[in-house]
Design an enzyme around this catalytic site. Structure first.
Site, short mmCIF file in Angstrom:
data_model
loop_
_atom_site.label_atom_id
_atom_site.label_comp_id
_atom_site.label_asym_id
_atom_site.label_seq_id
_atom_site.Cartn_x
_atom_site.Cartn_y
_atom_site.Cartn_z
CB VAL A 22 46.27 34.88 40.53
CG1 VAL A 22 45.64 36.22 40.17
CG2 VAL A 22 47.34 34.50 39.52
CB SER A 23 45.25 37.88 45.45
OG SER A 23 46.41 37.54 46.18
#
Length: 305
Positions: A22-23
Protein backbone atom coordinates in the site's frame (compact mmCIF):
# COMPACT_ATOMS: atom_id res chain seq x y z
CA UNK A 1 -14.96 -61.59 -6.50
CA UNK A 2 -15.50 -57.95 -7.41
CA UNK A 3 -12.40 -55.81 -7.34
CA UNK A 4 -12.40 -53.12 -4.66
CA UNK A 5 -12.60 -49.60 -6.08
CA UNK A 6 -9.35 -47.68 -6.06
CA UNK A 7 -9.87 -44.49 -4.06
CA UNK A 8 -7.09 -41.92 -4.40
CA UNK A 9 -6.67 -39.42 -1.57
CA UNK A 10 -7.76 -35.85 -2.37
CA UNK A 11 -4.97 -33.41 -3.17
CA UNK A 12 -3.81 -31.32 -0.22
CA UNK A 13 -5.50 -27.96 0.03
CA UNK A 14 -3.25 -25.10 -0.99
CA UNK A 15 -2.51 -22.32 1.47
CA UNK A 16 -3.28 -18.97 -0.11
CA UNK A 17 -1.02 -16.28 1.35
CA UNK A 18 -1.84 -12.69 0.34
CA UNK A 19 0.61 -9.83 -0.08
CA UNK A 20 -0.51 -6.21 -0.36
CA UNK A 21 1.78 -3.22 -0.88
CA UNK A 22 0.00 0.00 0.00
CA UNK A 23 1.46 3.34 -1.03
CA UNK A 24 1.55 6.03 1.62
CA UNK A 25 -0.97 8.28 -0.13
CA UNK A 26 -3.41 5.48 -0.95
CA UNK A 27 -3.65 3.62 2.33
CA UNK A 28 -7.12 4.96 3.21
CA UNK A 29 -8.73 4.04 -0.13
CA UNK A 30 -6.85 0.86 -0.98
CA UNK A 31 -9.00 -2.27 -1.39
CA UNK A 32 -6.27 -4.87 -1.82
CA UNK A 33 -6.87 -6.56 1.53
CA UNK A 34 -10.61 -6.93 0.82
CA UNK A 35 -9.92 -8.51 -2.57
CA UNK A 36 -7.35 -10.88 -1.14
CA UNK A 37 -9.74 -11.99 1.60
CA UNK A 38 -12.49 -12.53 -0.96
CA UNK A 39 -10.07 -14.70 -2.97
CA UNK A 40 -9.64 -17.02 0.03
CA UNK A 41 -6.35 -15.81 1.52
CA UNK A 42 -6.29 -16.90 5.16
CA UNK A 43 -3.20 -14.81 5.87
CA UNK A 44 -2.34 -11.39 4.44
CA UNK A 45 0.89 -9.44 4.87
CA UNK A 46 0.84 -5.70 4.23
CA UNK A 47 3.78 -3.54 3.16
CA UNK A 48 3.46 0.21 3.63
CA UNK A 49 5.76 2.44 1.64
CA UNK A 50 6.15 4.80 -1.28
CA UNK A 51 5.88 3.18 -4.71
CA UNK A 52 9.32 4.49 -5.67
CA UNK A 53 11.00 2.54 -2.90
CA UNK A 54 12.82 -0.65 -3.83
CA UNK A 55 12.98 -1.84 -0.21
CA UNK A 56 10.40 -4.51 0.57
CA UNK A 57 11.39 -6.08 3.91
CA UNK A 58 7.92 -7.55 4.53
CA UNK A 59 7.97 -9.30 1.16
CA UNK A 60 11.51 -10.59 1.71
CA UNK A 61 10.54 -12.06 5.08
CA UNK A 62 7.31 -13.54 3.71
CA UNK A 63 9.08 -15.31 0.84
CA UNK A 64 11.48 -16.94 3.32
CA UNK A 65 8.52 -18.24 5.35
CA UNK A 66 6.60 -19.79 2.42
CA UNK A 67 6.82 -23.54 1.99
CA UNK A 68 6.25 -25.93 -0.92
CA UNK A 69 2.61 -25.98 -2.01
CA UNK A 70 1.83 -22.46 -0.80
CA UNK A 71 0.44 -19.89 -3.22
CA UNK A 72 1.52 -16.25 -2.98
CA UNK A 73 -1.41 -14.08 -4.12
CA UNK A 74 -1.41 -10.40 -5.10
CA UNK A 75 -4.11 -8.20 -6.56
CA UNK A 76 -1.96 -6.83 -9.40
CA UNK A 77 1.53 -7.54 -10.65
CA UNK A 78 2.73 -4.00 -9.86
CA UNK A 79 1.98 -4.62 -6.18
CA UNK A 80 4.67 -7.30 -6.08
CA UNK A 81 7.51 -6.06 -8.26
CA UNK A 82 8.99 -2.76 -9.44
CA UNK A 83 9.73 -4.07 -12.96
CA UNK A 84 9.05 -7.06 -15.19
CA UNK A 85 12.59 -8.36 -14.70
CA UNK A 86 12.19 -8.05 -10.91
CA UNK A 87 8.86 -9.89 -11.15
CA UNK A 88 10.46 -12.78 -13.05
CA UNK A 89 13.28 -12.99 -10.50
CA UNK A 90 10.80 -13.20 -7.60
CA UNK A 91 8.68 -15.85 -9.34
CA UNK A 92 11.77 -17.88 -10.22
CA UNK A 93 12.78 -17.78 -6.54
CA UNK A 94 9.30 -18.98 -5.56
CA UNK A 95 9.29 -21.78 -8.14
CA UNK A 96 12.64 -23.09 -6.88
CA UNK A 97 11.01 -23.47 -3.44
CA UNK A 98 7.89 -25.17 -4.83
CA UNK A 99 5.72 -22.09 -4.17
CA UNK A 100 3.15 -20.95 -6.74
CA UNK A 101 2.20 -17.37 -7.61
CA UNK A 102 -1.15 -15.89 -8.58
CA UNK A 103 -2.25 -12.39 -9.60
CA UNK A 104 -5.99 -11.78 -9.29
CA UNK A 105 -6.29 -9.14 -12.01
CA UNK A 106 -3.70 -10.56 -14.41
CA UNK A 107 -3.61 -13.90 -16.27
CA UNK A 108 -0.72 -15.17 -14.16
CA UNK A 109 -1.14 -18.34 -12.11
CA UNK A 110 1.93 -20.58 -12.04
CA UNK A 111 -0.14 -23.54 -10.82
CA UNK A 112 -1.94 -23.72 -14.20
CA UNK A 113 -0.57 -24.33 -17.74
CA UNK A 114 -2.25 -21.14 -19.02
CA UNK A 115 -0.66 -19.06 -16.27
CA UNK A 116 2.78 -20.52 -16.96
CA UNK A 117 2.36 -19.73 -20.67
CA UNK A 118 1.55 -16.08 -19.85
CA UNK A 119 4.66 -15.96 -17.64
CA UNK A 120 6.81 -17.34 -20.46
CA UNK A 121 5.44 -14.67 -22.79
CA UNK A 122 6.45 -12.01 -20.25
CA UNK A 123 9.94 -13.47 -20.09
CA UNK A 124 10.23 -13.43 -23.87
CA UNK A 125 9.13 -9.77 -23.93
CA UNK A 126 11.85 -8.86 -21.40
CA UNK A 127 14.53 -10.64 -23.45
CA UNK A 128 13.33 -8.91 -26.62
CA UNK A 129 13.34 -5.51 -24.91
CA UNK A 130 16.91 -6.02 -23.68
CA UNK A 131 18.05 -7.14 -27.14
CA UNK A 132 16.45 -4.10 -28.79
CA UNK A 133 18.10 -1.72 -26.29
CA UNK A 134 21.50 -3.31 -26.86
CA UNK A 135 21.08 -3.16 -30.63
CA UNK A 136 19.99 0.50 -30.55
CA UNK A 137 22.93 1.40 -28.33
CA UNK A 138 25.40 -0.30 -30.64
CA UNK A 139 23.84 1.33 -33.73
CA UNK A 140 23.92 4.77 -32.10
CA UNK A 141 27.58 4.39 -31.11
CA UNK A 142 28.48 3.16 -34.58
CA UNK A 143 26.66 6.08 -36.25
CA UNK A 144 28.29 8.59 -33.88
CA UNK A 145 31.71 7.13 -34.58
CA UNK A 146 31.10 7.38 -38.34
CA UNK A 147 30.35 11.11 -37.88
CA UNK A 148 33.56 11.54 -35.93
CA UNK A 149 31.83 11.85 -32.54
CA UNK A 150 32.62 9.91 -29.40
CA UNK A 151 29.87 8.38 -27.30
CA UNK A 152 29.10 9.76 -23.87
CA UNK A 153 28.93 13.17 -22.25
CA UNK A 154 31.58 15.43 -23.83
CA UNK A 155 31.73 17.57 -20.70
CA UNK A 156 32.59 14.54 -18.55
CA UNK A 157 34.98 13.22 -21.15
CA UNK A 158 36.84 16.50 -21.12
CA UNK A 159 36.63 16.68 -17.31
CA UNK A 160 34.86 20.04 -17.31
CA UNK A 161 34.20 21.11 -13.69
CA UNK A 162 30.64 22.30 -14.37
CA UNK A 163 29.70 19.01 -16.05
CA UNK A 164 31.19 16.97 -13.21
CA UNK A 165 29.40 19.13 -10.65
CA UNK A 166 26.04 18.74 -12.46
CA UNK A 167 26.31 14.96 -12.59
CA UNK A 168 27.41 14.80 -8.95
CA UNK A 169 24.45 16.91 -7.81
CA UNK A 170 22.04 14.77 -9.82
CA UNK A 171 23.40 11.61 -8.20
CA UNK A 172 23.14 13.15 -4.74
CA UNK A 173 19.51 14.16 -5.34
CA UNK A 174 18.64 10.68 -6.59
CA UNK A 175 20.35 9.11 -3.57
CA UNK A 176 18.51 11.38 -1.12
CA UNK A 177 15.16 10.72 -2.81
CA UNK A 178 15.75 6.98 -2.50
CA UNK A 179 16.57 7.33 1.20
CA UNK A 180 13.43 9.39 1.87
CA UNK A 181 11.24 6.92 -0.03
CA UNK A 182 12.51 3.92 1.97
CA UNK A 183 13.06 5.63 5.34
CA UNK A 184 9.94 4.32 7.04
CA UNK A 185 11.17 0.74 6.56
CA UNK A 186 14.47 1.22 8.45
CA UNK A 187 14.64 4.60 10.18
CA UNK A 188 12.32 3.75 13.13
CA UNK A 189 14.68 0.92 14.12
CA UNK A 190 17.70 3.23 13.90
CA UNK A 191 15.95 5.80 16.09
CA UNK A 192 15.06 3.12 18.62
CA UNK A 193 18.61 1.81 18.97
CA UNK A 194 20.98 4.70 18.28
CA UNK A 195 23.20 5.97 19.82
CA UNK A 196 22.95 3.56 22.77
CA UNK A 197 23.93 0.63 20.56
CA UNK A 198 26.69 0.15 18.04
CA UNK A 199 26.17 0.39 14.29
CA UNK A 200 27.04 -3.30 14.02
CA UNK A 201 24.12 -4.29 16.24
CA UNK A 202 21.73 -1.95 14.43
CA UNK A 203 22.73 -3.43 11.07
CA UNK A 204 22.32 -6.95 12.42
CA UNK A 205 18.75 -6.23 13.53
CA UNK A 206 17.84 -4.44 10.29
CA UNK A 207 19.13 -7.29 8.15
CA UNK A 208 17.10 -9.70 10.26
CA UNK A 209 14.06 -7.77 8.99
CA UNK A 210 14.99 -8.41 5.35
CA UNK A 211 17.26 -5.45 4.60
CA UNK A 212 20.74 -5.64 3.11
CA UNK A 213 22.68 -2.95 4.96
CA UNK A 214 26.36 -2.69 5.78
CA UNK A 215 27.71 -0.49 8.57
CA UNK A 216 29.32 1.89 6.07
CA UNK A 217 26.17 2.28 3.96
CA UNK A 218 23.89 2.79 6.97
CA UNK A 219 26.15 5.40 8.56
CA UNK A 220 26.40 7.22 5.25
CA UNK A 221 22.59 7.17 4.89
CA UNK A 222 22.02 8.59 8.38
CA UNK A 223 24.74 11.21 7.82
CA UNK A 224 23.02 12.28 4.58
CA UNK A 225 19.61 12.52 6.24
CA UNK A 226 21.07 14.48 9.16
CA UNK A 227 22.76 16.91 6.77
CA UNK A 228 19.33 17.66 5.31
CA UNK A 229 17.92 17.98 8.87
CA UNK A 230 15.58 15.04 8.25
CA UNK A 231 16.80 13.09 11.30
CA UNK A 232 18.18 13.99 14.69
CA UNK A 233 21.96 14.57 14.72
CA UNK A 234 22.11 12.67 18.03
CA UNK A 235 21.78 9.44 16.05
CA UNK A 236 25.37 9.96 14.90
CA UNK A 237 26.80 10.33 18.41
CA UNK A 238 29.41 7.83 19.48
CA UNK A 239 28.10 4.77 21.29
CA UNK A 240 29.14 4.63 24.96
CA UNK A 241 32.18 2.49 25.64
CA UNK A 242 30.71 1.17 28.84
CA UNK A 243 27.22 -0.32 28.80
CA UNK A 244 24.67 2.25 30.04
CA UNK A 245 22.10 1.39 32.68
CA UNK A 246 19.39 -0.97 31.40
CA UNK A 247 21.40 -1.59 28.22
CA UNK A 248 20.17 -5.15 27.79
CA UNK A 249 16.60 -4.05 28.40
CA UNK A 250 16.88 -1.53 25.56
CA UNK A 251 18.41 -4.08 23.18
CA UNK A 252 15.65 -6.60 23.84
CA UNK A 253 12.99 -3.90 23.49
CA UNK A 254 14.50 -2.72 20.20
CA UNK A 255 14.50 -6.25 18.76
CA UNK A 256 10.91 -6.88 19.86
CA UNK A 257 9.67 -3.55 18.47
CA UNK A 258 11.45 -4.10 15.17
CA UNK A 259 9.74 -7.49 14.71
CA UNK A 260 6.74 -8.05 17.04
CA UNK A 261 6.23 -11.60 15.68
CA UNK A 262 9.48 -12.91 17.15
CA UNK A 263 9.12 -15.42 19.96
CA UNK A 264 11.12 -15.29 23.18
CA UNK A 265 13.41 -18.02 21.82
CA UNK A 266 13.90 -16.07 18.56
CA UNK A 267 15.01 -13.00 20.53
CA UNK A 268 17.31 -15.16 22.65
CA UNK A 269 18.89 -16.57 19.48
CA UNK A 270 19.53 -13.04 18.17
CA UNK A 271 21.19 -12.00 21.42
CA UNK A 272 23.40 -15.11 21.30
CA UNK A 273 24.42 -14.19 17.75
CA UNK A 274 25.19 -10.63 18.86
CA UNK A 275 27.44 -12.14 21.59
CA UNK A 276 25.47 -10.42 24.35
CA UNK A 277 25.97 -12.13 27.73
CA UNK A 278 22.93 -12.97 29.86
CA UNK A 279 22.56 -10.69 32.92
CA UNK A 280 22.82 -13.59 35.38
CA UNK A 281 25.74 -15.34 33.74
CA UNK A 282 25.75 -18.40 31.57
CA UNK A 283 26.48 -18.84 27.89
CA UNK A 284 22.97 -19.06 26.45
CA UNK A 285 19.96 -16.79 26.82
CA UNK A 286 16.80 -18.30 28.25
CA UNK A 287 13.20 -17.24 27.41
CA UNK A 288 12.59 -16.39 31.08
CA UNK A 289 15.36 -13.76 30.98
CA UNK A 290 13.90 -12.27 27.79
CA UNK A 291 10.44 -12.09 29.35
CA UNK A 292 11.80 -10.32 32.44
CA UNK A 293 13.60 -7.70 30.31
CA UNK A 294 10.49 -7.13 28.18
CA UNK A 295 8.39 -6.61 31.33
CA UNK A 296 10.97 -4.11 32.57
CA UNK A 297 10.93 -2.29 29.21
CA UNK A 298 7.15 -1.93 29.47
CA UNK A 299 7.45 -0.50 32.97
CA UNK A 300 9.91 2.10 31.70
CA UNK A 301 7.57 3.02 28.83
CA UNK A 302 9.81 1.69 26.06
CA UNK A 303 7.08 -0.66 24.89
CA UNK A 304 3.33 -0.77 25.01
CA UNK A 305 1.65 -3.41 27.07
Amino acid sequence: MAKAPNFSPPPPQQRLIGYARVSTGDQFKDTQVDELRAAGCHRIQQEHGASASSARPVLAKLIKELTAGDVLVVVRLDRLARSVSHLLDVIENLEERGVHFRSLRDPIDTSTPQGMFSLQVLGAVVQLERAVIVERTKSGMKAAKARGKLAGNPGLRERRPEAIRTVSLARERAYLNELIASAQTWLPTVRQLRPQHSWDNVVLILNRQGHDWTVERLRRAVHRMAREKLVEPELLARSPRRPPEHRLMRIVAGIAIADPELSLRDIAAQLDQMHERPPRGGRKWQPSSIRALLDEARRFGLMRS
